[in-house]
Design an enzyme around this catalytic site. Sequence first.
Site, mmCIF file in Angstrom:
data_model
loop_
_atom_site.group_PDB
_atom_site.id
_atom_site.type_symbol
_atom_site.label_atom_id
_atom_site.label_comp_id
_atom_site.label_asym_id
_atom_site.label_seq_id
_atom_site.Cartn_x
_atom_site.Cartn_y
_atom_site.Cartn_z
ATOM 1 N N SER A 74 0.862 -1.094 0.170
ATOM 2 C CA SER A 74 0.004 -0.025 -0.094
ATOM 3 C C SER A 74 0.847 1.199 0.123
ATOM 4 C CB SER A 74 -0.904 0.039 1.123
ATOM 5 O OG SER A 74 -1.853 0.874 1.249
ATOM 6 N N HIS A 99 -3.515 -1.033 -4.273
ATOM 7 C CA HIS A 99 -4.752 -1.058 -4.137
ATOM 8 C C HIS A 99 -5.478 0.204 -4.010
ATOM 9 C CE1 HIS A 99 -5.276 -0.214 0.064
ATOM 10 N NE2 HIS A 99 -4.029 -0.747 0.400
#
Length: 169
Positions: A74, A99
């Site tokens: 992330s 993401h």
Amino acid sequence: RRELWITGTIDDGCSMEAIRAMREMYRFDSESSIRLFINSDGGDPTEALVIADYMKALGKKLKVITGVLGISYSAATLISAAGTVGHRFVSPSGEFLIHSLTVGHLSGKIDDIESSSRMLKRLSNKIGNHLSDLTGQKFELVDELMKKETYFDAEEAIAFGLCDKIALI
């Protein structure tokens, strides 16, 4: 030693400490490289962007070497990819994740929720553009992969442009 570690969750304390440490290293010696080791499950994307922006600015003057030892998920992926191209390393078992932004419970007036939604879309686009610039991939591909929550092993991360070499630095 000109080393810095980012482990655990990325938050405002982490980002300010990382930038402070890099500034001190640069002020002490403006030519020698800085090594940044990462093993993080991510955190606040805004704070990661602050670190990545600072690393890119420093990278115009010296090498910012990144090494992923474990995971770079992330927000941490933004940081690890922001190292100097050609000097972004990953351990053989390293993993990456990109993401879409995750949103917790929203509450409040509809106008405030709509405003928050616009801000989150802008931030998501900023992240996608950063990753596109750092990897050389088209924004549309990055955006599509972010929507799917995409994991990369070390070799896949190299092929995608998140890092450059498998090595322990």
